[in-house]
Design a protein around this motif. Structure first.
Motif, PDB file in Angstrom:
ATOM      1  N   GLY A 124      12.401 -15.832  74.649  1.00 33.87           N
ATOM      2  CA  GLY A 124      12.191 -16.560  75.489  1.00 33.87           C
ATOM      3  C   GLY A 124      10.807 -17.341  75.313  1.00 33.87           C
ATOM      4  N   SER A 125      10.791 -18.500  75.197  1.00 36.76           N
ATOM      5  CA  SER A 125       9.717 -19.207  74.934  1.00 36.76           C
ATOM      6  C   SER A 125       8.453 -18.961  75.678  1.00 36.76           C
ATOM      7  N   GLY A 126       8.731 -18.667  76.997  1.00 34.57           N
ATOM      8  CA  GLY A 126       7.472 -18.224  77.693  1.00 34.57           C
ATOM      9  C   GLY A 126       7.032 -16.756  77.790  1.00 34.57           C
ATOM     10  N   ALA A 127       7.639 -16.181  76.739  1.00 32.36           N
ATOM     11  CA  ALA A 127       7.402 -14.613  76.748  1.00 32.36           C
ATOM     12  C   ALA A 127       6.064 -14.365  76.184  1.00 32.36           C
ATOM     13  N   ASN A 128       5.413 -13.451  77.006  1.00 28.16           N
ATOM     14  CA  ASN A 128       4.024 -13.082  76.826  1.00 28.16           C
ATOM     15  C   ASN A 128       3.588 -11.564  76.998  1.00 28.16           C
ATOM     16  N   GLY A 129       3.311 -10.760  76.125  1.00 32.61           N
ATOM     17  CA  GLY A 129       3.069  -9.450  76.467  1.00 32.61           C
ATOM     18  C   GLY A 129       2.081  -8.993  75.565  1.00 32.61           C
ATOM     19  N   GLY A 130       1.904  -7.541  75.297  1.00 30.29           N
ATOM     20  CA  GLY A 130       1.001  -6.813  74.469  1.00 30.29           C
ATOM     21  C   GLY A 130       0.891  -5.713  74.948  1.00 30.29           C
ATOM     22  N   TYR A 171       3.096  -5.470  92.675  1.00 28.13           N
ATOM     23  CA  TYR A 171       3.044  -4.620  91.557  1.00 28.13           C
ATOM     24  C   TYR A 171       1.821  -4.094  91.299  1.00 28.13           C
ATOM     25  N   ALA A 172       0.981  -4.056  92.145  1.00 29.08           N
ATOM     26  CA  ALA A 172      -0.483  -3.536  92.380  1.00 29.08           C
ATOM     27  C   ALA A 172      -0.742  -2.201  91.635  1.00 29.08           C
ATOM     28  N   LYS A 173       0.226  -1.486  92.057  1.00 33.29           N
ATOM     29  CA  LYS A 173       0.211  -0.186  91.502  1.00 33.29           C
ATOM     30  C   LYS A 173      -0.008  -0.189  89.853  1.00 33.29           C
ATOM     31  N   TRP A 174       0.521  -0.879  89.271  1.00 32.12           N
ATOM     32  CA  TRP A 174       0.574  -1.140  87.713  1.00 32.12           C
ATOM     33  C   TRP A 174      -0.412  -2.127  86.995  1.00 32.12           C
ATOM     34  N   ASN A 175      -1.162  -2.395  87.807  1.00 32.08           N
ATOM     35  CA  ASN A 175      -2.272  -3.546  87.456  1.00 32.08           C
ATOM     36  C   ASN A 175      -3.329  -2.766  86.663  1.00 32.08           C
ATOM     37  N   LEU A 176      -3.777  -3.427  85.430  1.00 31.20           N
ATOM     38  CA  LEU A 176      -4.685  -2.625  84.589  1.00 31.20           C
ATOM     39  C   LEU A 176      -5.766  -3.725  84.067  1.00 31.20           C
ATOM     40  N   THR A 177      -6.956  -3.017  83.713  1.00 28.92           N
ATOM     41  CA  THR A 177      -7.903  -3.795  82.961  1.00 28.92           C
ATOM     42  C   THR A 177      -8.304  -3.079  81.761  1.00 28.92           C
ATOM     43  N   GLY A 178      -8.513  -3.737  80.693  1.00 31.84           N
ATOM     44  CA  GLY A 178      -8.863  -3.029  79.447  1.00 31.84           C
ATOM     45  C   GLY A 178      -8.490  -3.771  78.092  1.00 31.84           C
ATOM     46  N   TYR A 179      -8.792  -3.239  77.065  1.00 29.01           N
ATOM     47  CA  TYR A 179      -8.308  -3.786  75.859  1.00 29.01           C
ATOM     48  C   TYR A 179      -6.990  -4.166  75.800  1.00 29.01           C
ATOM     49  N   GLN A 180      -6.420  -5.249  75.133  1.00 25.74           N
ATOM     50  CA  GLN A 180      -5.018  -5.926  74.888  1.00 25.74           C
ATOM     51  C   GLN A 180      -4.815  -6.050  73.643  1.00 25.74           C
ATOM     52  N   ALA A 181      -3.959  -5.671  72.782  1.00 26.38           N
ATOM     53  CA  ALA A 181      -3.134  -6.051  71.546  1.00 26.38           C
ATOM     54  C   ALA A 181      -2.310  -7.200  71.963  1.00 26.38           C
ATOM     55  N   ASP A 182      -2.676  -8.294  71.944  1.00 33.13           N
ATOM     56  CA  ASP A 182      -1.773  -9.544  72.695  1.00 33.13           C
ATOM     57  C   ASP A 182      -0.604 -10.059  71.778  1.00 33.13           C
ATOM     58  N   PHE A 183       0.526 -10.387  72.353  1.00 31.78           N
ATOM     59  CA  PHE A 183       1.460 -10.852  71.699  1.00 31.78           C
ATOM     60  C   PHE A 183       2.436 -11.888  72.483  1.00 31.78           C
ATOM     61  N   ASP A 184       2.641 -13.105  71.843  1.00 29.20           N
ATOM     62  CA  ASP A 184       3.201 -14.004  72.514  1.00 29.20           C
ATOM     63  C   ASP A 184       4.202 -14.740  71.807  1.00 29.20           C
ATOM     64  N   PHE A 185       5.356 -15.213  72.285  1.00 32.92           N
ATOM     65  CA  PHE A 185       6.562 -15.807  71.509  1.00 32.92           C
ATOM     66  C   PHE A 185       6.209 -17.013  70.815  1.00 32.92           C
ATOM     67  N   GLY A 275      -8.631   5.709  78.098  1.00 35.13           N
ATOM     68  CA  GLY A 275      -7.909   5.092  79.268  1.00 35.13           C
ATOM     69  C   GLY A 275      -6.608   5.167  78.803  1.00 35.13           C
ATOM     70  N   LEU A 276      -5.941   4.459  79.817  1.00 38.42           N
ATOM     71  CA  LEU A 276      -4.440   4.397  79.862  1.00 38.42           C
ATOM     72  C   LEU A 276      -3.859   3.380  78.944  1.00 38.42           C
ATOM     73  N   LEU A 277      -2.484   3.844  78.346  1.00 38.99           N
ATOM     74  CA  LEU A 277      -1.760   3.053  77.302  1.00 38.99           C
ATOM     75  C   LEU A 277      -0.618   2.496  78.121  1.00 38.99           C
ATOM     76  N   ALA A 278      -0.309   1.308  77.902  1.00 40.23           N
ATOM     77  CA  ALA A 278       0.853   0.469  78.508  1.00 40.23           C
ATOM     78  C   ALA A 278       1.360  -0.597  77.847  1.00 40.23           C
ATOM     79  N   PHE A 279       2.551  -1.196  78.277  1.00 41.71           N
ATOM     80  CA  PHE A 279       3.102  -2.376  77.590  1.00 41.71           C
ATOM     81  C   PHE A 279       3.360  -3.373  78.701  1.00 41.71           C
ATOM     82  N   GLU A 280       2.715  -4.678  78.527  1.00 42.37           N
ATOM     83  CA  GLU A 280       2.688  -5.591  79.289  1.00 42.37           C
ATOM     84  C   GLU A 280       3.851  -6.722  79.270  1.00 42.37           C
ATOM     85  N   ILE A 281       4.000  -7.466  80.365  1.00 48.94           N
ATOM     86  CA  ILE A 281       4.950  -8.472  80.617  1.00 48.94           C
ATOM     87  C   ILE A 281       4.589  -9.642  81.440  1.00 48.94           C
TER      88      ILE A 281
END
Length: 298
Positions: A124-130, A171-185, A275-281
């Motif tokens: 998806g051209s708008g995909a952004n994660g990390g 989705y406040a329960k899963w909101n995070l702050t911290g380092y991110q290895a960025d990845f976008d389409f 801290g926590l480890l997670a995948f973002e969308i």
């Protein structure tokens, strides 16, 4: 014995002596490593100068698999966004059912000094994660927009802003702050080190090694490569091998065997040791982000 014979023998003796001196000198240089010498006899000790083993992304000796490939056991995210599909943790979003910016969090513990391996694919051209790491749960931030700017916004922009804020609360329960290895389409940001929900934002862009200190702007230490050349190693719409290394104050992002960005973070105001480890969308339109073969080494 003729003078010519004497001269010939003298020449041979001098030549033999010269050979002996050169051989002795070369042996000394071999011992110090200044020259490459012929292969030593089998009885000689092996050279201490050896090349490292080649890159093997599938070497998992000493690693722990933290996703079983079948269920989301040990992972926590909104079920309407995250599911398992074909052996991968998959996040989806669309205009009809937007995800906003949210995460699926590994609940098997926290990460401090670690190495992570994962394969990622964005569609998806708008995909952004990390990959969020050494992160912390925080309430979503409400954007303060000046009244004059708000007045200039179109109705569509205002509705989009309201939607983002509503999804943030949902989705406040899963909101995070911290380092991110960025990845976008579109690979505009892929590989960089971004700090989510933080005033620092992008700290180390693709191709940079950056240092932070108290009271100073981030300082460029060196280049890890040309940003456009590094971009060419990233495969849009296909599986990519992603590695994150965090050791003390140093963070390293690697994609498909190439160092994308590095940070040496010594600013105590923002530095996080664990801290926590997670995948973002996130992203607009039809978005699909997949993660498989997730391995962790502490």
């Amino acid at each position: 014995m003729t003078p010519k014979t004497i001269d010939s023998r003298a020449v041979r003796r001098r030549r033999s002596l010269a050979y002996a001196i050169v051989a002795t000198a070369l042996c000394g240089l071999c011992a110090t490593g200044y020259v490459v010498c012929q292969k030593a006899p089998a009885s000689a000790p092996p050279s201490r100068f050896v090349q490292p083993e080649p890159i093997d992304f599938n070497d998992h000796a000493g690693w722990t698999q933290i996703f079983d490939g079948k269920t989301l056991k040990g992972w926590d995210g909104p079920s309407e966004v995250w599911h398992v599909e074909d052996g991968a943790i998959v996040g989806v979003s669309s205009d009809e059912h937007p995800s906003g910016t949210t995460n699926i969090i590994w609940r098997g513990g926290t990460v401090g000094n670690f190495m992570l391996k994962v394969e990622m694919k964005l569609e998806g051209s708008g995909a952004n994660g990390g990959i969020q790491y050494r992160s912390a749960s925080v309430p979503p931030r409400t954007r303060e927009i000046p009244a004059d700017r708000l007045a200039r916004m179109s109705e569509q922009q205002r509705q989009s802003l309201k939607q983002r804020e509503a999804l943030g609360q949902k989705y406040a329960k899963w909101n995070l702050t911290g380092y991110q290895a960025d990845f976008d389409f579109n690979n505009r940001y892929t590989g960089q080190l971004y700090e989510q929900d933080s005033p620092r934002g992008i700290i180390a862009w693709r191709g940079q090694m950056v240092a932070t200190e108290p009271g100073r702007k981030p300082q460029l230490l060196a280049m890890t490569g040309d940003p456009d050349q590094l971009k060419s190693y990233i495969r849009p719409g296909e599986w990519n091998q992603v590695e994150v290394i965090a050791d003390g104050n140093t963070m390293i992002h690697i994609i498909n065997g190439h160092v994308m960005a590095m940070l040496v973070d010594t600013d105590p105001k923002f530095y996080r040791a664990e801290g926590l480890l997670a995948f973002e969308i996130e992203g607009g339109g039809d978005v699909k982000i997949s993660h498989r073969n997730v391995w962790l080494k502490k």
